[in-house]
Scaffold this active site. Structure first.
Site, PDB file in Angstrom:
ATOM      1  N   HIS A  25       0.809  -1.225   0.000  1.00 42.23           N
ATOM      2  CA  HIS A  25       0.000   0.000   0.000  1.00 42.23           C
ATOM      3  C   HIS A  25       0.844   1.279   0.000  1.00 42.23           C
ATOM      4  CE1 HIS A  25       0.213   0.082   4.401  1.00 42.23           C
ATOM      5  NE2 HIS A  25      -0.671  -0.849   4.570  1.00 42.23           N
ATOM      6  N   HIS A  79      -5.440  -9.109  14.272  1.00 41.12           N
ATOM      7  CA  HIS A  79      -5.533  -7.873  13.473  1.00 41.12           C
ATOM      8  C   HIS A  79      -6.360  -8.162  12.226  1.00 41.12           C
ATOM      9  CE1 HIS A  79      -4.525  -4.175  11.591  1.00 41.12           C
ATOM     10  NE2 HIS A  79      -3.313  -4.450  11.144  1.00 41.12           N
ATOM     11  N   GLU A  81      -6.505  -6.375   9.361  1.00 38.85           N
ATOM     12  CA  GLU A  81      -6.004  -5.980   8.037  1.00 38.85           C
ATOM     13  C   GLU A  81      -5.800  -7.232   7.172  1.00 38.85           C
ATOM     14  OE1 GLU A  81      -2.748  -3.174   8.033  1.00 38.85           O
ATOM     15  OE2 GLU A  81      -3.184  -2.619   5.960  1.00 38.85           O
ATOM     16  N   ASP A  83      -3.780  -8.441   5.130  1.00 33.03           N
ATOM     17  CA  ASP A  83      -2.525  -9.196   5.009  1.00 33.03           C
ATOM     18  C   ASP A  83      -2.431 -10.284   6.079  1.00 33.03           C
ATOM     19  OD1 ASP A  83      -2.351  -6.872   6.612  1.00 33.03           O
ATOM     20  OD2 ASP A  83      -0.171  -6.898   6.598  1.00 33.03           O
ATOM     21  N   HIS A 145      -2.018  -1.731  14.769  1.00 37.78           N
ATOM     22  CA  HIS A 145      -2.013  -0.664  13.814  1.00 37.78           C
ATOM     23  C   HIS A 145      -3.423  -0.176  13.455  1.00 37.78           C
ATOM     24  CE1 HIS A 145      -1.634  -0.451   9.120  1.00 37.78           C
ATOM     25  NE2 HIS A 145      -1.379   0.747   9.562  1.00 37.78           N
ATOM     26  N   ASP A 164       1.586  -6.285  14.357  1.00 40.77           N
ATOM     27  CA  ASP A 164       2.413  -5.394  13.526  1.00 40.77           C
ATOM     28  C   ASP A 164       3.576  -4.778  14.312  1.00 40.77           C
ATOM     29  OD1 ASP A 164       1.090  -5.737  11.131  1.00 40.77           O
ATOM     30  OD2 ASP A 164      -0.151  -3.949  11.327  1.00 40.77           O
ATOM     31  N   TYR A 192      10.039   0.338   8.721  1.00 41.22           N
ATOM     32  CA  TYR A 192       8.674  -0.133   9.018  1.00 41.22           C
ATOM     33  C   TYR A 192       8.016   0.797  10.033  1.00 41.22           C
ATOM     34  CZ  TYR A 192       5.038  -3.481  10.415  1.00 41.22           C
ATOM     35  OH  TYR A 192       3.841  -4.090  10.688  1.00 41.22           O
ATOM     36  N   HIS A 223       5.178  -9.626  10.718  1.00 42.53           N
ATOM     37  CA  HIS A 223       6.020  -9.459   9.524  1.00 42.53           C
ATOM     38  C   HIS A 223       7.486  -9.579   9.959  1.00 42.53           C
ATOM     39  CE1 HIS A 223       2.703  -7.833   7.096  1.00 42.53           C
ATOM     40  NE2 HIS A 223       2.441  -6.983   8.067  1.00 42.53           N
TER      41      HIS A 223
HETATM   42 FE1  FEO Z   1      -1.615  -3.581   9.793  1.00 44.78          FE
HETATM   43 FE2  FEO Z   1       0.493  -6.076   8.674  1.00 44.78          FE
HETATM   44  O1  FEO Z   1      -1.127  -5.161   8.908  1.00 44.78           O
END
Ligand code: FEO
Length: 400
Positions: A25, A79, A81, A83, A145, A164, A192, A223
């Site tokens: 993104h 989370h 999101e 991903d 996040h 995150d 990051y 991640h």
């Molecule tokens: Fe806020 Fe890796 O997603």
């Protein structure tokens, strides 16, 4: 590359390494990324998060190398999101007896994305879930996040799934922090933070004591690599980053049309250069926004230059300002500069954007007509010397 890896007693990484993603993104992920999911084998089989939807099959293949996915009892969604949640429908289809576990906002968001209709448990900070030998504890971390974010702590293993937070967009065949280049890792963690977390610094600052209060052996983010050796170091860095703590660094970020604004940038930079001060000149079209904002994170002074185009700033500069003001850097001095022809508008429009974003603009824009003359270059030199002094003053007396 798609095989699970044991990270602790009966806990496995079962995620997906996205080696070639280069745009997350808008974030330029030069070293790819990973979507970390973790499987806990206990009396209750528990999956911590999933992966991006296109890689659901790989996730299920990884799980199947350890246990039949149909045996999953709990799916913890830290989370919403996509991903991390994108493969939840596929996992729940493969695990019909599984119960989804998330905070209220998480369950609401997942229903919006994927339609709901599943068995679920809503949790909040301090709630626990016994899965047999191990006990999970949940820590809501809203806005790190998204509003739905939480961390999951495993009592008995001193293992924190930190979501995150403490992550890196960093695809590596190695899974632990002490197996990769320390410099590369910390740079990716910093990039990051600057691009994902910086605007949430005050909330992140509040969450750090809760994490530090836990006995920690492993911190497994969603991640990048898992922290087992350098966690204290990344926490120490986070404590600086949450305040955008300045170093004696001046970043001069600009675009130029016919070299006039660039000449001003060079004159400011040359005058600012002195022992103890780091000066960086960064022409926007030659740099990714991702890297520019990372340079801003620990700068003491940010000077933004633009020529005037159609009575305003260059579109490249506008894009940078949109990105930077959204990420809300604090603790820096800002100022605008640049050239114009028959009418002004470039530097003054930058100045307005900076002030409207409540950034600390410390002086009026420095401008010149067509090409910097001797007077303008002298003013640029005064600026450079003055901002070098400001950068040194910003860090004077700081605890290192
Ligand atoms: Fe806020 Fe890796 O997603």
């Amino acid at each position: 590359m798609f095989k699970p890896v044991q990270i602790a007693d009966n806990v496995y990484w079962v995620g997906y390494r996205d080696w070639n993603i280069r745009n997350f993104h808008g974030y330029k992920t030069e070293r790819g990324s990973s979507y970390n999911a973790y499987l806990i084998i206990d009396e209750k089989i528990t999956l911590i998060d999933t992966v991006k939807a296109p890689y659901a099959g790989k996730l299920l293949e990884n799980i199947a190398q350890i246990i039949d996915p149909a045996k999953i009892d709990y799916l913890i969604s830290n989370h919403t999101e996509p991903d991390h949640s994108g493969s939840i429908p596929a996992v729940l289809a493969a695990a019909p007896n599984a119960t989804l576990v998330a905070v209220k906002k998480g369950l609401e968001g997942l229903e919006k994305y994927y339609g709901g209709g599943w068995r679920s448990i809503e949790v909040k900070t301090g709630d626990t879930l016994d899965i047999g030998r191990l006990k999970l504890e949940f820590i809501a971390t809203p806005m790190i996040h998204w509003p739905d974010s939480m961390m999951t702590y495993v009592h008995g293993l001193e293992l924190l799934f930190s979501m995150d937070a403490f992550g890196q967009h960093y695809a590596t065949s190695e899974l632990f922090d002490d197996e990769v280049s320390y410099c590369e890792l910390m740079q990716e963690a910093k990039t990051y933070y600057a691009n994902i977390i910086m605007h949430l610094g005050s909330l992140t600052k509040k969450a750090i004591p809760a994490v530090e209060a836990l006995p920690i052996s492993l911190v497994a983010p969603s991640h990048g690599v898992i922290w087992r050796k350098h966690f204290a170091k990344i926490v120490a860095e986070y404590k600086k980053w949450v305040d955008c703590k300045p170093t004696a660094k001046i970043v001069i970020i600009y675009d130029s049309m016919w070299s006039s604004t660039e000449t001003m940038a060079q004159a400011i930079g040359a005058a600012a250069t002195r022992d103890g001060v780091c000066v960086k000149l960064l022409r926007i079209p030659d740099n990714e926004l991702t890297n520019l904002i990372t340079e801003v994170l620990d700068a003491a002074v940010v000077l933004v230059g633009t020529p005037t185009l159609n009575n305003g700033m260059m579109p490249t500069v506008s894009a940078f300002l949109t990105y930077m003001t959204g990420l809300k850097p604090t603790g820096k001095q800002f100022a605008a500069f640049g050239s114009h022809g028959w009418r002004g508008g470039g530097a003054t429009s930058v100045d307005k954007v900076l002030r409207d974003a409540a950034l600390d603009v410390v002086c009026e824009p420095l401008t010149c007509v067509f090409k910097p003359d001797g007077d303008t270059l002298a003013k640029c030199a005064e600026w450079g010397e003055s901002f070098a002094g400001a950068a040194l003053a910003a860090v004077a007396g700081q605890q290192i």
